[in-house]
Every structure is written in C-alpha cells, then in structure tokens.
Design a protein around this motif. Structure first.
Motif, PDB file in Angstrom:
ATOM      1  N   ASP A 248       0.839  -1.198   0.000  1.00  0.00           N
ATOM      2  CA  ASP A 248       0.000   0.000   0.000  1.00  0.00           C
ATOM      3  C   ASP A 248       0.875   1.248   0.000  1.00  0.00           C
ATOM      4  O   ASP A 248       1.985   1.266   0.550  1.00  0.00           O
ATOM      5  N   ASN A 249       0.352   2.303  -0.594  1.00  0.00           N
ATOM      6  CA  ASN A 249       1.100   3.560  -0.653  1.00  0.00           C
ATOM      7  C   ASN A 249       1.142   4.231   0.724  1.00  0.00           C
ATOM      8  O   ASN A 249       0.126   4.307   1.429  1.00  0.00           O
ATOM      9  N   GLU A 250       2.310   4.707   1.090  1.00  0.00           N
ATOM     10  CA  GLU A 250       2.496   5.440   2.339  1.00  0.00           C
ATOM     11  C   GLU A 250       2.776   6.900   2.018  1.00  0.00           C
ATOM     12  O   GLU A 250       3.374   7.213   0.980  1.00  0.00           O
ATOM     13  N   PRO A 251       2.353   7.833   2.879  1.00  0.00           N
ATOM     14  CA  PRO A 251       2.645   9.245   2.628  1.00  0.00           C
ATOM     15  C   PRO A 251       4.156   9.468   2.552  1.00  0.00           C
ATOM     16  O   PRO A 251       4.924   8.811   3.262  1.00  0.00           O
ATOM     17  N   PRO A 252       4.594  10.398   1.711  1.00  0.00           N
ATOM     18  CA  PRO A 252       6.025  10.676   1.628  1.00  0.00           C
ATOM     19  C   PRO A 252       6.549  11.283   2.924  1.00  0.00           C
ATOM     20  O   PRO A 252       5.813  11.911   3.687  1.00  0.00           O
ATOM     21  N   GLU A 253       7.822  11.080   3.143  1.00  0.00           N
ATOM     22  CA  GLU A 253       8.456  11.605   4.353  1.00  0.00           C
ATOM     23  C   GLU A 253       8.546  13.131   4.275  1.00  0.00           C
ATOM     24  O   GLU A 253       8.940  13.699   3.243  1.00  0.00           O
ATOM     25  N   ASP A 254       8.178  13.804   5.357  1.00  0.00           N
ATOM     26  CA  ASP A 254       8.263  15.261   5.403  1.00  0.00           C
ATOM     27  C   ASP A 254       9.720  15.705   5.496  1.00  0.00           C
ATOM     28  O   ASP A 254      10.607  14.961   5.927  1.00  0.00           O
ATOM     29  N   VAL A 255       9.954  16.955   5.088  1.00  0.00           N
ATOM     30  CA  VAL A 255      11.285  17.543   5.190  1.00  0.00           C
ATOM     31  C   VAL A 255      11.298  18.611   6.279  1.00  0.00           C
ATOM     32  O   VAL A 255      10.249  19.067   6.760  1.00  0.00           O
ATOM     33  N   THR A 256      12.493  19.008   6.662  1.00  0.00           N
ATOM     34  CA  THR A 256      12.673  20.085   7.634  1.00  0.00           C
ATOM     35  C   THR A 256      13.230  21.306   6.916  1.00  0.00           C
ATOM     36  O   THR A 256      14.205  21.203   6.167  1.00  0.00           O
ATOM     37  N   VAL A 257      12.592  22.463   7.147  1.00  0.00           N
ATOM     38  CA  VAL A 257      12.915  23.679   6.402  1.00  0.00           C
ATOM     39  C   VAL A 257      13.643  24.676   7.311  1.00  0.00           C
ATOM     40  O   VAL A 257      13.336  24.803   8.504  1.00  0.00           O
ATOM     41  N   ALA A 258      14.599  25.378   6.704  1.00  0.00           N
ATOM     42  CA  ALA A 258      15.287  26.494   7.383  1.00  0.00           C
ATOM     43  C   ALA A 258      15.100  27.750   6.546  1.00  0.00           C
ATOM     44  O   ALA A 258      15.076  27.709   5.316  1.00  0.00           O
ATOM     45  N   PHE A 259      14.963  28.892   7.226  1.00  0.00           N
ATOM     46  CA  PHE A 259      14.719  30.179   6.549  1.00  0.00           C
ATOM     47  C   PHE A 259      15.910  31.085   6.821  1.00  0.00           C
ATOM     48  O   PHE A 259      16.398  31.202   7.942  1.00  0.00           O
TER      49      PHE A 259
END
Length: 343
Positions: A248-259
C-alpha cells in the motif's frame, strides 16, 4: 544331368552372377538300383553389397531434442549390419528384426526410430549410411538426399523477486548458459497468463545482465512477470511466472525547512532531502498567516527535482510564513514540514 562316376567330392564353377544356387544329387549302384529321393544343398554367391535407398521422415523441417526421426535403408539383403552417421556424430545401427522402428523383420530394409538427445544441436548436418552384408561385403557409402538441422531452445531461467515497493518492483533471474544467447525479454501482465502480447517491460542484450527494476507500477496492485530467453536462431524459452504484489502507498516523508534572510527583501529556503522512491515534487506554500496549509491559493512554487533542496525568493519586505509539502507521484502528501520563519 549326366551320370558320373562316384567320387568323394565334385567341384563346380558357379555362374558369374550373385544369387542362390541349389545342388541336386541321386546315386545309382552298379546293379542299377537308384537312391530313393533327391539329395539337395544350397549355396549363395554374394560378392557385392548395395544400398539402394536411404530415407528420413523429417521432411526438411527443423528438429529439436526429443523429436523422433525414422530412418530407413533398403539393401534387399538380410543378416547384414546397417549404420547411419548423423552430422558427424557416432554411428547408429538400423535394424531388420522387427524392433526399434523396423516395420517387417528380415525383409532387407533396415530401419530405426531415432530419438534426438536433448543436448544435440547442429545446422545442416549430413547423414551418411553404410552397410556390410552377411558375407562381409561393404556397400559404397550412401548419403541422404537432404541435410538435417537440430536446434534446441535455450534452457529457461529461474525468475525471482528482489524487492517490491510502492512504486517499483525489482526482479532478478539466473544467468542463461546458452552459447548462442541473443537477449532477455521481460513481460508483465495483470493476469496470471503472461505472453509476448502482454506489456513489454524491457529487452536486455547482455547475458550477464540479470536484474531489472520496473518503475511503471502502482501501489496495492498484483503483477505477473516472465523472462523469455532468446537465442540467435529465434528459439526461446519462458521462465516461471512470478507473482508480485506492491505494498500500500504510504505518505512521503516530510522535510525540515530552514529560513534565511539574505537582504531586506530577499530570502532563501533550504530543506532536507526527501528519499522516497515515488517522489514527485516539493511544493512550497506561504501565507501571511502562521497556519500555512497546502491550499492551492498558498502555492508559491513547485520543485520537481528531488536533489534540489533550496529556493530563493523576494518577499518585498512583507512577513510571510513558509511551509513545504512533499508529494508522491500518486498524489499523496505528508503532514507538511515545519513552518518558517517563526513568528
């Protein structure tokens, strides 16, 4: 016949013609009494052997291991030894005893039902026949009026699974040992029966290339695969059929953002790289509200390269909040990255 004086032996010169001769004899005593009946004995003059005909019932078609060829040699002599030599291989004996494919025993026609061994292969092989009769005469060699070709399909390979993932299936198989190898051809189907009319996955020309990754698959689906080995003559063999079900498809892994603010109006976003195999895009959203969602009205930019992990822009001095959502190629996304800059 003329009466002759009795002797222990009598010699005749046979006519100059091969064939059966019979001697007949009566005996008469001095008193005139004759023996009852006639004594006889036979002799066959045999000075030559001839092969009159040599045939094979292959009809000129291409044969394979396990096929049976019926050979027949006509000599009109019984009790001899008839041999055939097939494509320079060992001699094989034909029979005139009613066995091994011989139709009629002792008719001077020597026959054989020859089963081609699985490992035998040759192109345009010449078949020759020899015959030695019962008197030891050797007939002139006789050659079949056409050549014989034997080709065997390459041995089938064994197909197995290396791994099944949401968006890819990794296959492997044993290497072909065919000396005349031409290619591997991989086919896929959504049903158990996989043929050459099924979906064509790939053609591999290197005999040592025994793995492939099929990325044109979707999650939660069952696929069936075969690998066909082709040789240079066009013969082929099918591997076992392999059934593979993607998870089954799993949600993609989230990333961490820097500004990072680069000047009064410019900024730069950087983020960790997503490693999902079914990656489709990074989608950058911004909002004047700290609750940044993936509402289409908040979409700022789409980055389609999985290796790209930065974005530079101009905020015109306004305060915005940024968030990145990762999408896979099936339209699924995670919960979103952290929100920057912090208020």
């Amino acid at each position: 016949a003329i009466w002759e004086s009795a002797s222990e032996s009598v010699t005749w010169t046979l006519p100059d013609q091969d064939g059966l001769r019979t001697v007949y004899a009566k005996f008469k005593m001095l008193d005139g009494n004759e023996s009852q009946g006639i004594a006889t004995d036979n002799i066959t003059l045999d000075r030559i052997a001839v092969i009159e005909e040599l045939t094979a019932d292959d009809d000129g078609s291409i044969l394979s291991g396990g096929n049976v060829i019926h050979f027949s040699m006509t000599t009109n002599e019984t009790g001899g030894v008839a041999l055939i030599n097939l494509a320079g291989l060992n001699d094989f004996e034909l029979f005139d005893n009613g066995t091994s494919g011989d139709m009629i025993a002792n008719d001077g026609v020597y026959e054989l039902d020859f089963t081609i061994p699985p490992e035998m292969e040759f192109e345009n092989g010449i078949t020759g026949g020899t015959f030695t009769d019962a008197a030891g005469n050797q007939a002139p060699d006789f050659v079949l009026d056409h050549t014989i070709t034997v080709r065997n399909a390459p041995e089938a390979v064994k197909l197995f699974l290396n791994g099944a993932f949401e968006g890819r299936i990794e296959l492997a198989w044993t290497q072909s040992a065919a000396s005349d190898f031409a290619s591997y051809r991989i086919y896929r189907s959504n049903t158990l029966v996989v043929t050459e009319n099924s979906h064509f996955v790939a053609k591999l020309n290197a005999v040592s290339q025994v793995t492939i990754t099929d990325t044109l698959v979707v999650p939660s689906e069952t696929y069936y695969y075969v690998v066909i080995v082709m040789d240079n003559t066009g013969l082929k063999s099918f591997s076992n059929t392999l059934s593979v079900t993607t998870p089954d498809n799993e949600p993609p892994e989230d990333v961490t953002v820097a500004f990072e603010k680069t000047d009064s109006t410019s900024y730069k976003l950087t983020w960790t790289q997503n490693k999902d195999i079914d990656f489709e895009s990074y989608r950058i959203y911004r909002s004047t509200s700290s609750n940044v969602t993936d509402d289409p009205t908040n979409l700022l930019n789409i980055v389609n390269s999985q290796l790209t992990t930065s974005y530079s822009g101009d905020d015109e001095g306004n305060v915005y909040y940024y968030r990145i959502y990762v999408y896979d190629r099936y339209g699924l996304t995670g919960s979103g990255s952290n929100i920057v800059p912090a208020p």
